[in-house]
Design an enzyme around this catalytic site. Sequence first.
Site, PDB file in Angstrom:
ATOM      1  N   LYS A   1     146.135  86.648 126.184  1.00  0.00           N
ATOM      2  CA  LYS A   1     146.633  85.358 125.741  1.00  0.00           C
ATOM      3  C   LYS A   1     147.323  85.494 124.382  1.00  0.00           C
ATOM      4  O   LYS A   1     148.364  84.897 124.127  1.00  0.00           O
ATOM      5  CB  LYS A   1     145.454  84.383 125.656  1.00  0.00           C
TER       6      LYS A   1
ATOM      7  N   LYS B   1     148.533  95.360 127.065  1.00  0.00           N
ATOM      8  CA  LYS B   1     147.417  94.746 127.787  1.00  0.00           C
ATOM      9  C   LYS B   1     147.700  93.248 127.983  1.00  0.00           C
ATOM     10  O   LYS B   1     148.197  92.597 127.068  1.00  0.00           O
ATOM     11  CB  LYS B   1     146.162  94.933 126.930  1.00  0.00           C
TER      12      LYS B   1
ATOM     13  N   LYS C   1     140.451  94.009 106.971  1.00  0.00           N
ATOM     14  CA  LYS C   1     141.185  93.068 106.121  1.00  0.00           C
ATOM     15  C   LYS C   1     140.409  92.726 104.848  1.00  0.00           C
ATOM     16  O   LYS C   1     140.748  91.773 104.133  1.00  0.00           O
ATOM     17  CB  LYS C   1     141.600  91.818 106.915  1.00  0.00           C
TER      18      LYS C   1
END
Length: 331
Positions: free
Chosen positions: A204, A201, A121
């Site tokens: 959270k 996968k 980024k």
Amino acid sequence: MKSIVLTGIKPTGTPHIGNYVGAIKQAIEMSENSEYDNFYFIADYHSLNALKTSEELKTYTKELACTWLACGLNPEKVVFYRQSRIPETTELCWILMNVTPKGLMDRAHAYKASVQANLEKGADADDGVNMGLYNYPILMAADILLFNTKFVPVGQDQKQHVEMARDIAKYFNKKYGYTFVVPQEKIQEESATLLGLDGRKMSKSYGNQIPLFCDEGTLKKLISSIKTDSSLPTEPKSTNCVLFDYIKVFGSPEKINEMEKRFAEGISWADAKKELFEMANEYIKPMREKYNYYMEHFDEVESLLKLGEEKARVIAKETLERARKAVGVID
Ligand code: TRP
């Protein structure tokens, strides 16, 4: 003397089915094998670099402690403790830092992934990287070496960390003479396969987890949201899918057999999900009841942890003294 088996889980979220299948279940089964002495702990210091608030740490630590016990950990057979209550760990960590090459830490997957994400980024390579993340593998080596650990049962994602602990033990032994048992990972294969609700996968950040001890209604709702292919209700179904992976976790061998047949014959996804919910709920229910009990009677859990912490510190002190002597800070 029995070989030591040790493993830790960091409290970074509410325990989910993936944690159970990937780590907790097998660790508990292993503890029933009297060939070993088992040390299982809550790696609260390891979760510090991932959590935003102290409240989160408290909640997740409590949930994780209750989960271990609800899933059948027997505190008389297993030394069960919180990492942060064993101050010898962090002292040993400092000693170990001095035999750990910086280059070894530069190669750690978690650190490299952060650097990679930053570079992609266009940010500074070490943006947001704190020393807790960078030194994470050394703290883990301290956890392991402190208790003369022979085997470390972990998922594939932790393999490199255990290898680093092994390297660190060898560097130390080479420099100062034999001090630490050289540990070995025991990779738990199954952990790789249990994916999240959407087939990615379980994580959270994807919001695709099933909390292990959610209530029945939530469990039903989450199971019905498992992603399936678009085959029609009466068409044969492939067992090569997330839904069937869950059936393999929760079904008895006979039930799995039966479901294999029904998949081949063409069970509807709705019926398959209903069956899965029944299996999962039946499996989880007794553990859920225990979990809710422990959550409401945490003082009992607290005393079990304290007992484990006392036992753990006897060994921790011995090992630390050996290390302190080896490096020369005491005679
Ligand atoms: N790093 C492990 C994980 O993320 C947790 C952990 C901390 C651990 N210390 C350990 C595992 C020592 C095994 C041994 O799951």
